[in-house]
Design an enzyme around this catalytic site. Structure first.
Site, PDB file in Angstrom:
ATOM      1  N   GLY A   1     111.693 -41.027  46.046  1.00  0.00           N
ATOM      2  CA  GLY A   1     110.819 -40.626  44.948  1.00  0.00           C
ATOM      3  C   GLY A   1     111.297 -39.329  44.373  1.00  0.00           C
ATOM      4  O   GLY A   1     112.232 -38.708  44.880  1.00  0.00           O
TER       5      GLY A   1
ATOM      6  N   GLY B 194     109.823 -35.739  41.981  1.00  0.00           N
ATOM      7  CA  GLY B 194     108.757 -35.026  41.285  1.00  0.00           C
ATOM      8  C   GLY B 194     109.339 -33.763  40.703  1.00  0.00           C
ATOM      9  O   GLY B 194     110.567 -33.608  40.645  1.00  0.00           O
ATOM     10  N   GLY B 195     108.459 -32.880  40.296  1.00  0.00           N
ATOM     11  CA  GLY B 195     108.915 -31.650  39.658  1.00  0.00           C
ATOM     12  C   GLY B 195     109.724 -30.774  40.598  1.00  0.00           C
ATOM     13  O   GLY B 195     110.550 -29.983  40.170  1.00  0.00           O
TER      14      GLY B 195
ATOM     15  N   GLY C 267     111.833 -31.792  42.894  1.00  0.00           N
ATOM     16  CA  GLY C 267     113.078 -32.347  43.397  1.00  0.00           C
ATOM     17  C   GLY C 267     113.020 -33.811  43.739  1.00  0.00           C
ATOM     18  O   GLY C 267     112.045 -34.498  43.503  1.00  0.00           O
TER      19      GLY C 267
ATOM     20  N   VAL D 270     113.520 -36.868  46.579  1.00  0.00           N
ATOM     21  CA  VAL D 270     113.400 -37.135  48.007  1.00  0.00           C
ATOM     22  C   VAL D 270     114.242 -38.350  48.349  1.00  0.00           C
ATOM     23  O   VAL D 270     114.135 -39.390  47.707  1.00  0.00           O
ATOM     24  CB  VAL D 270     111.930 -37.377  48.412  1.00  0.00           C
ATOM     25  CG1 VAL D 270     111.825 -37.590  49.910  1.00  0.00           C
ATOM     26  CG2 VAL D 270     111.056 -36.222  47.978  1.00  0.00           C
TER      27      VAL D 270
ATOM     28  N   LYS E  78     114.404 -33.551  51.143  1.00  0.00           N
ATOM     29  CA  LYS E  78     113.937 -33.109  49.833  1.00  0.00           C
ATOM     30  C   LYS E  78     114.955 -32.125  49.267  1.00  0.00           C
ATOM     31  O   LYS E  78     115.263 -31.108  49.872  1.00  0.00           O
ATOM     32  CB  LYS E  78     112.564 -32.449  49.947  1.00  0.00           C
ATOM     33  CG  LYS E  78     111.969 -32.132  48.590  1.00  0.00           C
ATOM     34  CD  LYS E  78     110.456 -32.145  48.642  1.00  0.00           C
ATOM     35  CE  LYS E  78     109.886 -32.309  47.251  1.00  0.00           C
ATOM     36  NZ  LYS E  78     108.472 -32.618  47.260  1.00  0.00           N
TER      37      LYS E  78
ATOM     38  N   ASP F  39      99.363 -27.104  46.617  1.00  0.00           N
ATOM     39  CA  ASP F  39      99.472 -28.327  45.814  1.00  0.00           C
ATOM     40  C   ASP F  39      98.941 -29.523  46.606  1.00  0.00           C
ATOM     41  O   ASP F  39      99.603 -30.540  46.722  1.00  0.00           O
ATOM     42  CB  ASP F  39     100.922 -28.542  45.370  1.00  0.00           C
ATOM     43  CG  ASP F  39     101.023 -29.557  44.232  1.00  0.00           C
ATOM     44  OD1 ASP F  39      99.985 -29.836  43.600  1.00  0.00           O
ATOM     45  OD2 ASP F  39     102.124 -30.061  43.990  1.00  0.00           O
TER      46      ASP F  39
END
Lengths: 642, 382
Positions: free
Chosen positions: A27, A29-30, A32, A34, A49, A143
């Site tokens: 996956g 996201g902002g 980085g 994974v 990550k 987060d």
């Protein structure tokens, strides 16, 4: 668009070749990408990550990311994904963590809808434990969101990922990152955050898990953030429906705007969720049926009966050639028959193995359930129309009363008396019925009425009479789920009833002591539950955010510490009550055991009387404790009044 | 108090910048209910461009749909011809279509969604066929709030800063655009005095194509309470953009290089902040041709320069910025297709070749609408 990512994959793989063998992308996201990889030395799967290269190129960012990841790597907890390695190789900055097979909480809710309350409470409690552990080690997540919570396949165990990493991604001080939908007001305003900010995000996550809906939505991130700061979320009971009250309270408490109004630690949240988990006890079906249907005089028969009674009364009047017969039949019919019906139902319940003391908790549960369901449609307070009807009805009856007095005083000769009486009565009655209809939409008036009837003096009397016609059988506690003290007390009472007459005479103080201990235990348990409620509730909401800076902060802290003190006091009292409850139940148990021995022929009346004496002492102590509390309450209440 | 509020806004601004667009630090919003439509016509979902998913949805109407407004990623209202509207509360998995009673020949060419229960509709047409309706109970009852009394006026579009404050714009009458405003949720609509409005070109008017000819800056309103609004127009002598920064008290008007003519000009204005925006349109009656139909501004609309045309031919009817996108992204639609740009209209990529009249976004999820009750959901990955 995919090409540069493939490039990234290739160059990263060649940089870590020999150490990790990258399998695929999991996956992104902002913060980085994974990857799922295999750690070559230990031959185990890991999730890696990787900080995006453009961020890794910024020295400050890079250092902060490494520092945060290293701090997070020190955390060791069953519900936190462990970080094995934090490293930089060439231009790449990454960390490798344990690979948990499963799906994120977000995926789970998207795929199968909101979690059932009991499962949600379990998952959330594990998340709260993880946060509590991290906070205790000085790590704030920053987060918390459903995407960062993993549910392991098979076990369902919750894992929290990405501790503190979000903080590392921010720009210069004051610019904080996170996810708008889950961001606390203080974080949205760029203020310093602590663990309580995580608790807010946790609340938003819990809200989503239970309802499938975000507490705040909008067109743009700015709109969502503005709502986080200024708007109250829709009550969970409306968004989600059947969420237990205590659980909903806990979640809404977490979503208070002012950090000081939230639970002050994730540990407390976990504790409250634990209470919410324990709270719901299933009622046995017999009791449920009784509370729902057979406790009541309603349905078709109840509608036809008055008519049939009237016809019967007329017949009697014709037969006896007098009005007295009519009146007597009417009065008798309206009292004896319903009484008989209710008595019969009490008898049936007794035959099924339940007793009068079972009814109070059963009705309470039913009324509470009804309240939850009704709150979905009707909200909590009376509507304007309902208030209007209530006032109108009161005025109508008032006029009726005045007319009555005035009429009596003037010997019913004054003009207009019948007019006032008639219209007052009609208005009072019709508006009253209208109000009742509206009230019924909001509250289960029926259940409340019959609950009062059955648990009150009349119900007790009915059961006492009904017991003459039915021998009560004993049920194993697994069927009844009744509070321990009740089942022990009831069992002891039955044992006592079956003793020979002389022995019963010798022990004639026993039923009294039993009843007293039972009553004490019930009162203790009620108080215990109340205290649990207080620890679990704390009245969510909370006013607008404190935006005044330092002056405000000290007062906020003061409020927080006061709150902690109060909570500590409550917890202390709860523990004391719990200890007393235990000894009360133990005293009951001793009596029952001695009765059993007596039955078996191995006990003596002597030892039982000694135990009765001891039990009496316990009961007295409990009375003292409860009395003392009442006095304290009275004093506090007085103070508040003033 | 005052200082505190300003501080709060400043912080929000800072943050909004960080999360909304420019910063590299934006972590994509997590839980998007129904982000991947699990049920429904998921099999038909297609992905013309990596990171973008298009999903046809069932609207329950066959009317031409001309406007979209998304209050959130779940709550969306659309509207169109034959007095039709439709709404969804689950991101479009299910749509409930309806018509406004006693308004069957009206064309609802603009809609504004406040919530699942509250929405405004603007009927465009000559004279009393220009009307504004509002519902506060999810469409069960519609209240007629405004009927245009001027036979020569023709209302094109409206937009709202929040649930209560909005503005609607009509073609010019007697040398001035007719502009009405509400500050009380539409209970009263008052016409702005001609004095504050710059003189119109001959035959100047907006285009009621998509509901995008009037655009406000809602984010700026949240952060600073300033009421910015732009109006795109067309006329034989020019395609212009009107701007007010104070909710309509004072107006400025600026020329653009967009093609102009009797049926040519600006059909949509889109802004991502008070400075950066696009004006899009073209020759509205010419579906096959190409023209200079996109202009870009970096100073709030004062100066415009031509930018690249979308991939489809003909005019652009509707265009919006994607509010939740990491990099500034615009999606534009027209009767010949759908395109998007991630570099402020320097380059465009095609998303679809079906006909669309309008498009609306919340977060990173959008809905494009068109003829035959067409609704297509657009999901942007990042």
């Amino acid at each position: 668009m995919t090409a540069p990512l493939d490039q990234l994959f290739l160059s990263f793989q060649s940089a870590v070749a020999g150490r990790y063998s990258i399998d695929r992308e999991l996956g992104r996201g902002g913060m980085g990408v994974v990857y799922l990889a295999k750690e070559v030395d230990l031959d185990r799967p890991v999730a890696i990550k990787l900080l995006p290269p453009d961020m890794a190129a910024n020295a400050g960012l890079r250092a902060r990311f490494l520092q945060e990841a290293r701090t997070a790597a020190k955390l060791s907890h069953p519900n936190i994904i462990p970080i094995h390695v934090v490293d930089e190789v060439k231009d790449f900055v990454f960390f490798a963590m344990a690979y948990v097979e499963g799906e994120t909480l977000a995926e789970r809710v998207r795929r199968r809808g909101p979690l059932p309350p009991s499962e949600a409470a379990r998952v959330l409690r594990e998340v709260a434990w993880a946060l509590a552990h991290a906070h205790a080690h000085g790590v704030v997540h920053r987060d918390v969101k459903p995407d960062n919570i993993l549910l392991e396949t098979g076990t369902g165990r919750a894992f929290v990922a990405d501790f503190g990493i979000a903080a590392a991604g921010g720009g210069p001080a004051g610019e904080i990152t996170g996810t708008p939908e889950f961001m606390s007001p203080e974080q949205a305003l760029g203020k310093p955050v602590d663990g309580r900010s995580d608790i807010y995000a946790f609340g938003a996550t819990a809200y989503y898990a239970l309802s499938g809906v975000l507490p705040f939505e909008g067109r743009s991130p700015t709109e969502v953030l503005a709502k986080q700061v200024t708007e109250a979320p829709q009550p969970l009971v409306i968004s989600a429906g059947a969420v237990p009250r205590k659980l909903a309270q806990t979640v809404e408490h977490c979503l208070a705007k002012d950090p000081a109004d939230r639970p002050q630690s994730a540990e407390i949240v976990g504790e409250q969720l634990g209470l919410a988990l324990e709270q719901r006890r299933e009622l046995p079906v017999v009791l449920r049926a009784f509370v729902k249907h057979s406790s009541r005089l309603d349905g078709g028969a109840a509608l036809i009966y008055p008519f049939a009674l009237f016809m019967g009364s007329v017949a009697v009047a014709l037969w006896t050639q007098g009005a007295t017969g009519f009146v007597a039949t009417m009065i008798g019919g309206f009292t004896i028959v319903p009484l008989g019906v209710l008595l019969n139902r009490a008898r049936r319940l007794l035959k099924q193995g339940f007793g009068h003391p079972d009814l109070a908790p059963a009705f309470k549960a039913e009324i509470e359930l009804g309240r939850e369901e009704r709150a979905v449609d009707a909200g909590h307070g009376p509507s304007f129309v309902e208030r209007l009807l209530r006032v109108g009805s009161a005025l109508g009856w008032g006029a009726f009363g005045v007319g009555l007095v005035y009429g009596y005083a003037t010997q019913w000769e004054a003009a207009g008396v019948s007019f006032v009486l008639g219209w007052g009565g009609i208005a009072g009655a019709s508006l009253g019925v209208g109000r009742l209809i509206l009230l019924q939409r909001r509250r289960d008036v029926d259940a409340e009425f019959y609950g009062k009837l059955w648990t009150g003096r009349i119900g007790k009397l009915l059961f006492r009479v009904a017991r003459l016609f039915a021998s009560q059988k004993t049920l194993t506690s697994s069927v009844t789920h009744r509070p321990t003290e009740l089942s022990i007390g009831m069992a002891a009472e039955q044992l006592y009833e079956s003793l020979p007459k002389e022995t019963r005479h010798e022990l004639k103080a026993l039923p009294d002591v039993l009843r007293r201990l039972e009553g004490d235990a019930q009162r203790l348990r009620k108080r215990y539950d109340e205290l649990g409620d207080a620890l679990g509730g704390g009245g969510g909401g909370g006013g607008g955010g404190g935006e005044r800076g330092d002056g405000e902060r000290t007062s906020t802290e003061r409020i927080a510490s006061r709150r902690d003190d109060a909570l500590a006091a409550v917890r202390e009292e709860r523990d004391a009550i719990h200890a007393k409850l235990a000894s009360t139940v133990a005293a009951l148990e001793t009596i029952r055991l001695n009765l059993l021995r007596l039955h078996a022929g191995s006990g003596s009346v002597q030892s039982l009387t000694t135990d009765l004496g001891l039990a009496y002492e316990v009961a007295k102590e409990v009375d003292l404790l409860l009395e003392a509390r009442r006095e304290v309450d009275a004093v506090l209440h007085d103070k508040r009044e003033r | 108090m005052g200082a505190g509020r300003v501080g709060q806004r400043a912080a929000l601004v800072l943050l909004a910048g960080a999360v909304a667009g420019c910063g590299p630090s934006y972590v994509p919003p997590a839980a998007r209910p129904g982000a991947q439509p699990a049920a429904g016509p998921a099999a038909l979902a297609s992905s013309p461009v990596p990171g973008v998913t298009l999903t046809p949805q069932t609207s329950g109407t066959a009317a031409l749909l001309q406007a979209v407004s998304a209050a959130s990623e779940r709550v969306v209202w659309v509207s169109g011809h034959a007095a039709t509207y439709a709404r969804t509360g689950d991101g479009g998995l299910t749509w409930q279509a309806g018509t406004v009673p006693d308004a069957d020949s009206l064309q609802f060419r603009d809609v504004f969604a406040v919530s699942a229960r509250t929405a405004y509709l603007l009927a465009a047409g000559s004279g009393e066929r220009s009307r504004i309706y509002k519902t506060t109970n999810g469409g069960r009852r519609w209240r007629l709030q405004f009927t245009n009394p001027d036979p020569s006026a023709f209302f094109d579009c409206f937009d709202f800063w929040d649930a209560d404050h909005g503005m609607a714009v009509s073609d010019a009458v007697n040398g001035r655009l007719v502009i009405i405003r509400t500050d009380d949720g539409g209970a009263t609509w008052t016409r702005l005095p001609d004095a504050g409005i710059p003189p119109a070109l001959s035959g100047e008017g907006a285009f009621a194509a998509s509901g995008h000819c009037v655009t406000v800056s809602r984010d700026d309103y949240i952060l600073t309470r300033s009421r910015l609004l732009w109006v795109g127009t067309g006329a034989a002598d020019g395609a212009r953009v009107y701007r007010t920064t104070d909710g309509g008290a004072a107006w400025e008007v600026f020329p653009t290089p967009v093609v102009h003519g009797v049926f040519s000009g600006i059909a949509a204005v889109a802004f991502r902040d008070p400075s950066h925006g696009l004006a899009l349109g073209g020759r509205l009656g010419v579906p096959e041709g190409r023209s200079d139909n996109v202009a870009v501004t970096e100073d709030g609309g004062r100066n415009w320069s031509l930018a690249a045309r979308p991939t489809f031919t003909g005019a652009v009817y509707g265009a919006v910025y994607v509010p939740g996108a990491r990099t500034p992204t615009v999606v534009a639609v027209g009767p010949k297709g759908m395109s998007y740009t991630v570099d402020e209209a320097r380059t465009w990529a095609s998303l679809d070749t079906l006909a669309y009249w309008s498009v609306g976004f919340a977060g990173r999820t959008g809905w494009a609408v068109g003829p035959g009750g067409r609704i297509t959901r657009i999901d942007l990955a990042r």
